[in-house]
Design an enzyme around this catalytic site. Structure first.
Site, short mmCIF file in Angstrom:
data_model
loop_
_atom_site.label_atom_id
_atom_site.label_comp_id
_atom_site.label_asym_id
_atom_site.label_seq_id
_atom_site.Cartn_x
_atom_site.Cartn_y
_atom_site.Cartn_z
N HIS A 94 27.20 125.38 81.15
CA HIS A 94 27.79 123.66 81.48
C HIS A 94 28.09 123.77 79.77
O HIS A 94 28.68 122.12 79.40
CB HIS A 94 26.95 122.93 82.25
N ASP B 151 28.00 132.08 89.63
CA ASP B 151 27.40 130.52 89.74
C ASP B 151 28.05 129.77 90.67
O ASP B 151 29.20 129.88 90.77
CB ASP B 151 26.84 130.12 88.68
N HIS C 132 28.09 126.69 90.53
CA HIS C 132 28.77 125.72 90.05
C HIS C 132 30.24 126.06 88.66
O HIS C 132 29.53 127.42 88.68
CB HIS C 132 27.99 124.55 89.27
N ASP D 172 23.13 130.69 93.01
CA ASP D 172 22.64 129.50 93.05
C ASP D 172 23.76 129.51 94.59
O ASP D 172 23.82 128.50 95.22
CB ASP D 172 22.56 128.31 92.69
ZN LIG Z 1 24.80 126.61 89.31
#
Ligand SMILES: [Zn+2]
Length: 312
Positions: A127, A165, A167, A249
């Site tokens: 991120h 992931d 995200h 996740d």
């Molecule tokens: Zn994540």
């Protein structure tokens, strides 16, 4: 040659405060699993500190200095970047080891000292944008590793990051967006944090490949995302080096997201990515840990991922 496991005790000193999902216990539990008998044949080494020049492969000096200046003077104090990206006294050293691990991993693979590498480090990185820390991330570990491979090794003309992931890795995408020799592919839940990663975001040269998965998506949809979109795009890009942003996740038990994967799906995607790496670039793979917030699901998924790397 076998798989090299890189970590460092400093990564256990990045304190995010009580009840924070990106906790010290995540890495502690992962390392306990990787100490089991079945991992006896792993090579092991400590992740070195990243150099300033390595950080600057993706981040401007003034941003790097601002992160360092935000480190609190005393233990037990915190500075918060965005409400959930916490800086404590141990953060700086942990962040340097996380970047340094990926770069050292690239070196070990390129110099044929390791078959492939897993970096059990934190804070995560995907991120972190050029000049913006967010989502528990400060420096873009995976992106820097890929850029380091291209910058240092003339035989690496093109490098890829594939990110499973749950995200979207907005940071990796932003850093790669205008570089045709860098490829980023991500499967992620949408809608979800950070709300980027639309399929229409394709980069300057179709070097970005996003697949959005609706909340509740099952292994079938996840595997189709890879079989129909990400793996063909990756093969077409034909990387000379592959970095995996390995977040766990998307597991059904994860408290921060709503996909329904199990350990076997992480084994499957790891096998598929290693197959492409074997075809394109002599199996050159460095995998780096991103998210995963159910500690037990994370640790068993990492163990399965590393076992798959050892077989690749
Ligand atoms: Zn994540």
């Amino acid at each position: 040659m076998t798989t090299l496991l890189l970590t460092h005790p400093a990564c256990l000193k990045h304190n995010t405060g009580e009840h924070h999902p990106e906790s010290v216990s995540r890495l502690r539990t992962v390392l306990r699993h990787l100490d089991r008998e079945e991992f006896h044949f792993l090579q092991r080494d400590q992740a070195p500190r990243a150099t300033h020049a390595q950080l600057e492969l993706a981040h401007p000096t003034r941003y790097i200095e601002a992160i360092e200046a935000a480190v609190p003077a005393e233990e037990g104090q915190f500075n918060s970047i965005d409400g959930d990206t916490m800086i404590s006294q141990g953060t700086w050293e942990a962040a340097l080891r996380s970047v340094g691990g990926v770069c050292f991993g690239v070196d070990e693979v390129m110099q044929k000292k390791a078959r492939n590498v897993f970096c059990a480090t934190r804070p995560p990185g995907h991120h972190a944008e050029t000049a913006k820390a967010m989502g528990f991330c400060f420096f873009s570990n995976a992106a820097i590793g890929a850029i380091h491979a291209v910058a240092r090794y003339p035989e690496v003309k093109r490098a890829a990051v594939v990110d499973f992931d749950v995200h979207h890795g907005n940071g990796t995408q932003e850093i790669f967006y205008n570089s045709p020799n860098l490829f980023y592919a991500s499967s992620h839940q949408s809608p979800a944090f950070p709300e980027t990663g639309k399929e229409s975001e394709t980069g300057v040269a179709n070097n970005i490949c996003n697949v959005e998965l609706a909340p509740g998506s099952r292994p079938k949809e996840f595997r189709a995302a890879y079989e129909e979109k990400i793996l063909p795009a990756l093969r077409k890009f034909n990387p000379d080096f592959l970095v995996i942003s390995a977040g766990f996740d998307a597991h059904a038990r994860d408290p921060l997201a709503h996909l329904r994967l199990g350990t076997q799906d992480f084994v499957w995607v790891t096998e598929e990515l290693c197959k492409v790496a074997n075809e394109c670039c002599d199996g050159r793979v460095v995998s780096v840990m991103e998210g995963g917030y159910d500690v037990d699901a994370l640790a068993s998924s990492v163990a399965a991922h590393v076992k798959t790397l050892m077989r690749a």
